[in-house]
Design a protein around this motif. Structure first.
Motif, short mmCIF file in Angstrom:
data_model
loop_
_atom_site.label_atom_id
_atom_site.label_comp_id
_atom_site.label_asym_id
_atom_site.label_seq_id
_atom_site.Cartn_x
_atom_site.Cartn_y
_atom_site.Cartn_z
N GLU A 1 0.82 -1.21 0.00
CA GLU A 1 0.00 0.00 0.00
C GLU A 1 0.86 1.26 0.00
N LEU A 2 1.87 1.31 0.85
CA LEU A 2 2.73 2.49 0.91
C LEU A 2 3.73 2.50 -0.23
N GLY A 3 4.39 1.37 -0.48
CA GLY A 3 5.41 1.32 -1.51
C GLY A 3 4.89 1.74 -2.87
N ASN A 4 3.68 1.34 -3.21
CA ASN A 4 3.11 1.72 -4.50
C ASN A 4 2.92 3.23 -4.62
N GLU A 5 2.51 3.87 -3.53
CA GLU A 5 2.33 5.32 -3.57
C GLU A 5 3.68 6.03 -3.68
N VAL A 6 4.68 5.54 -2.96
CA VAL A 6 6.01 6.13 -3.05
C VAL A 6 6.55 5.99 -4.47
#
Length: 306
Positions: free
Chosen positions: A13-18
């Motif tokens: 979830e976070l890695g994709n946004e980064v």
């Protein structure tokens, strides 16, 4: 030093946004890669294939590596090809993973590192808290502070906004109209959406002030800081009806944890009930001072609860 090769560890979830905000940043002039398990990269699962294609469409290079199974020398060898590494794996990888990653990063002599510490202020919470996983975060900080080769930044975000509203966290249950304040009604919590974290992180890594921001210290960001009293008023207003309310005291949560010592939820409820290191003034955050507003609790709730 110009940033030429960025590796993001993990694409959840976070890695994709980064990854998305790195590749779309107006000053982006670097190779952006994601470290993924080899089994994920060759997966035939339709959902996984779609996720991988989305990353490829963004121009993200896929690098095989397993942060749990691979030994430190193997990770060091992978990391050596990059000048900036960003950890986005969370606690799900298990104990010891964050310190292993930090050792591999330092052994590779990476110029810049953002470890996975997108959360609370571990320095203020200190060692020996109810959430034993937090001690490893302090171990990572000790490792980073004891050396001078790798410059680092820790991005303190507070809780993911959605977590605060998830029924499993035990605070807001919109469907059943119940609300539980952790510790006291006046306790506050800082929250930030993964999208905003991705946006802030990309600007910290690639923005014009990037070199100044890797100053070997935490950078505090936030979308909102809200008390449980304010949060309850918000959800009652949105629901158009009163909620059943209670306060879970720290003593009650600690007592329950004694009976169920492996209960991760209770560990978090104790920490947030104590109220130390889990909230900071949004007006003093890096993003606010840059004129970059994050999504507030009210905006998230209006978009997702109604």
């Amino acid at each position: 030093m110009a940033t030429k090769n960025i590796l993001v560890i993990g694409a959840g979830e976070l890695g994709n946004e980064v990854l998305r905000f790195l590749t779309q940043h107006p000053l982006q002039d670097a190779t952006v890669a994601a470290l993924l398990r080899p089994s994920s990269i060759i997966s035939n699962d339709p959902t996984k294939r779609k996720e991988l294609q989305t990353l490829k469409n963004l121009g993200v290079c896929l690098v095989p590596g397993d942060i749990v199974q691979d030994q430190e020398p193997a990770l060091t060898s992978i990391f050596a090809g990059f000048d900036t590494i960003i950890g986005c794996t969370g606690f799900v990888a298990g104990k010891g993973t964050q310190t292993k990653l930090a050792r591999a990063v330092l052994a590779a002599g990476i110029p810049r590192y953002i470890p996975w510490q997108f959360g609370v202020d571990y320095d203020v919470i200190g060692r020996g808290s109810a959430q034993d996983l937090f001690d490893e975060q302090l171990d990572v900080r000790d490792m980073l502070r004891s050396q001078s080769t790798t410059r680092w930044a820790i991005i303190s975000t507070g809780m993911f906004t959605s977590f605060l509203f998830e029924p499993f966290f035990g605070v807001v249950d919109f469907q059943n109209a119940t609300f539980c304040a952790l510790g006291s009604w006046d306790n506050r919590v800082t929250i930030t959406t993964p999208r905003d974290i991705g946006r802030f992180t990309a600007d910290i890594v690639l923005g014009r002030d990037s070199e100044e921001l890797f100053a070997n210290q935490p950078i505090f960001v936030g979308g909102d800081t809200i008390s449980y009293r304010e949060l309850c008023e918000l959800v009652e207003t949105l629901a158009g009806k009163p909620f059943q309310k209670k306060v879970l005291s720290v003593a009650e949560a600690e007592s329950a944890l004694v009976q169920d010592p492996n209960n991760a939820l209770l560990k978090y409820q104790v920490v947030f009930g104590q109220g130390r290191g889990v909230a900071w003034d949004v007006k003093k955050t890096w993003n606010y001072q840059q004129g970059i507003a994050g999504m507030t609790a009210q905006e998230w709730a209006e978009n997702n609860l109604i």
